[in-house]
Design an enzyme around this catalytic site. Structure first.
Site, mmCIF file in Angstrom:
data_model
loop_
_atom_site.group_PDB
_atom_site.id
_atom_site.type_symbol
_atom_site.label_atom_id
_atom_site.label_comp_id
_atom_site.label_asym_id
_atom_site.label_seq_id
_atom_site.Cartn_x
_atom_site.Cartn_y
_atom_site.Cartn_z
ATOM 1 N N HIS A 269 -28.192 56.074 2.936
ATOM 2 C CA HIS A 269 -27.418 57.254 2.544
ATOM 3 C C HIS A 269 -28.179 58.546 2.848
ATOM 4 O O HIS A 269 -27.655 59.440 3.538
ATOM 5 C CB HIS A 269 -27.111 57.176 1.043
ATOM 6 N N GLU A 270 -29.399 58.648 2.345
ATOM 7 C CA GLU A 270 -30.180 59.867 2.570
ATOM 8 C C GLU A 270 -30.506 60.038 4.048
ATOM 9 O O GLU A 270 -30.548 61.160 4.563
ATOM 10 C CB GLU A 270 -31.457 59.849 1.724
ATOM 11 N N HIS A 273 -27.696 61.859 5.710
ATOM 12 C CA HIS A 273 -27.821 63.316 5.569
ATOM 13 C C HIS A 273 -28.801 63.872 6.600
ATOM 14 O O HIS A 273 -28.539 64.896 7.246
ATOM 15 C CB HIS A 273 -28.342 63.665 4.170
ATOM 16 N N GLU A 300 -21.544 64.691 2.813
ATOM 17 C CA GLU A 300 -21.343 63.405 2.144
ATOM 18 C C GLU A 300 -20.505 62.459 2.989
ATOM 19 O O GLU A 300 -20.667 61.241 2.919
ATOM 20 C CB GLU A 300 -20.704 63.611 0.771
#
Length: 534
Positions: A269-270, A273, A300
């Protein structure tokens, strides 16, 4: 044209100074959240607040503001595309800061920085009582900040905070969106609670050395396209990503020996980003627009695209399985590729944590926060007992008892800096499913991921998702990519198809489970009347 050039040069000079101070502020904030001892956090918070005051002063400089207003109101049509976007965003910033005095701005920054320290202590002690007064002060401050810059009598305070994150969106838009999500997800979740088949998952809590998880972290980031020459990874209490500049994007994670999946999907997830940040157009930096132009829903959508749409797909598990098996051969020798797929998609029916939520129920966690944020901004909550209301909503939605405040109302860091961020997670979930449909038409999504050709995925994202993200507001951006208006429809369809297969359910099973269930959860969480960060 000479006057316009001088005005643009003046903007650039001031923006360079602002960027420099923001860089310093981010470094201190990053240090405070990753490495600083508890005793040093208050000093860090003070220095951040002082830097933010200096940044505020620069943004309020009369010559700077005059140049922005002149370029926006008089010279706008003569500007190039990127200059237009810069000036538009700067003019919006003027509106956001209008009416806010240096004193009020400093008070807000001091409160938010101290709130983070208060939250850490309260979470450690599992005590909402230690944080309730701070949360009430944050709500009051959010109202003061919104009211200071808006003179309208009947303004919807929460709509202003939503538009700060996603210009063009209001609570009316989000009410429709979340109602559609709830209507699609809750009946399926109830059927899953009664399902006879359970995906294989018992292996996921087996102890795994942190050193091996760190090795897997590096593999996953590189496999997905993260550039370690322009980024790094560290640890923190609540994982986040920070972009310091074009060539410095840092991700953080948190390791648990008995829950390797937590880090696995936190880092994917990170990393999403960060991949977005490492691949936005050069003009974002050369024109000093700042990565804030990307908006949180856009961000997101990308992070959760990598985390869920790719990361929890059969095809991705197939692609990474050989490395997974090699690194964790001792721990997961008998775990097959199919086992791993089912394990990372299994729904823990006792879970109360948003960050550990499965793909299906994640948005239900967001709905709870969204509805409470609205009530806090509207002044219709009792902060003394808000943790009890939180727990009741979890019982209504999930049928679970929240064990303590640390796993309940104190689990997220976001409210230490205000309201309006949480909805963007769910919006991002829906958006990436919309553009994956277009990706599939162009390059064959499933076959590309299964072959491990993540460079091909990244190339498509650069061209179709990243390129225009800084130039368009979110509603325009998603329509530009997909040709469709933003909605929850495609996402609900995707979740339904995926989890019916995983849990071996039929439509008849869903109907049966909901015939005997109690009244819809919506009635139990309906608002009584009339905010952030990763």
């Amino acid at each position: 044209m000479g006057a316009i050039r001088r005005d643009m040069e003046q903007l650039f000079e001031t923006l360079k100074e602002i960027e420099f101070k923001e860089h310093l502020s981010k470094i201190i904030q990053y240090d405070m959240e990753t490495a600083a001892p508890k005793g040093g956090m208050e000093d860090d918070a003070r220095d951040i607040a002082n830097l933010q005051s200096e940044i505020f002063r620069l943004k309020k400089d009369p010559d700077f503001m005059h140049a922005i207003r002149k370029l926006y109101k008089i010279d706008y049509k003569t500007l190039d595309t990127w200059s237009k976007r810069l000036v538009l965003l700067l003019d919006r910033d003027i509106e956001k800061q209008k009416g806010i005095s240096p004193k009020l701005n400093k008070e807000a920054n001091e409160l938010f920085n101290q709130a983070y320290i208060d939250w850490l202590k309260a979470k450690e002690d599992k005590s909402y009582d230690e944080f309730k007064d701070t949360l009430a002060k944050i709500a009051d401050m959010e109202k003061k900040l919104v009211e200071a810059r808006n003179q309208e009598v009947d303004i919807n305070l929460y709509d202003v905070r939503i538009s700060d994150y996603e210009p063009g969106f209001t609570s009316k838009d989000l009410d429709v969106f979340f109602d559609e999500l709830e209507a699609g997800i809750v009946p399926l979740y109830k059927a899953i609670r009664k399902a006879k088949y359970q995906p294989k998952h018992k292996f996921i809590n087996k102890p795994v050395p942190i050193s091996k998880q760190e090795e897997f972290t590096k593999f996953l980031l590189e496999f997905n396209g993260f550039d370690f020459n322009r980024g790094s990874v560290s640890t923190t209490e609540h994982p986040f990503t920070e972009q310091f500049g074009q060539n410095d994007v840092r991700v953080t994670t948190k390791y648990f020996e008995t829950n390797f999946i937590s880090n696995m999907y936190s880092i994917i997830h990170e990393g999403g980003h960060a991949i977005f940040g490492q691949n936005i157009p050069d003009e974002v930096f050369s024109y000093h627009i700042g990565e804030g132009c990307l908006s949180m829903a856009k961000h997101e959508s990308v992070s959760r695209f990598y985390e869920n749409t790719i990361g929890r797909s059969k095809e991705y598990i197939h692609a990474i399985y050989p490395t997974f098996h090699k690194i964790f051969e001792k721990e997961f020798k008998n775990v097959t590729e199919d086992d791993l797929y089912e394990g990372v998609n299994w729904i823990d029916l006792k879970n109360t944590l948003r960050t550990e939520a499965d793909e299906l129920t994640y948005c239900l966690h967001i709905i709870i926060r969204y509805r409470l944020e609205k009530e806090m901004m509207n002044g219709t909550v009792d902060f003394e007992t808000l943790n009890q209301r939180w727990n009741a909503m979890y019982q209504d939605f999930f049928g679970v008892d929240v064990p303590d405040d640390a796993k309940g109302i104190l689990q997220d860091v976001h409210w230490t800096s205000g309201f309006g961020y949480f909805p963007t997670y769910a919006m991002g979930n829906a958006m990436n499913i919309m553009y994956v449909k277009k990706m599939d038409e162009d390059i064959g999504f499933a076959k590309t991921v299964k072959a491990g050709k993540m460079d091909k995925i990244l190339d498509w994202m650069k061209e179709n998702v990243f390129a225009k993200a800084p130039l368009l507001d979110t509603k325009e951006w998603i329509k530009d990519i997909t040709g469709e208006e933003f909605s929850a429809t495609a996402y609900v369809e995707y979740l339904t198809n995926k989890f019916m297969k995983l849990y071996h359910l039929t439509k008849a099973d869903i109907k049966a489970a909901n015939r005997v269930s109690k009244k819809p959860t919506k009635k139990t969480v309906k608002k009584t009347t009339k905010k952030e960060s990763k």
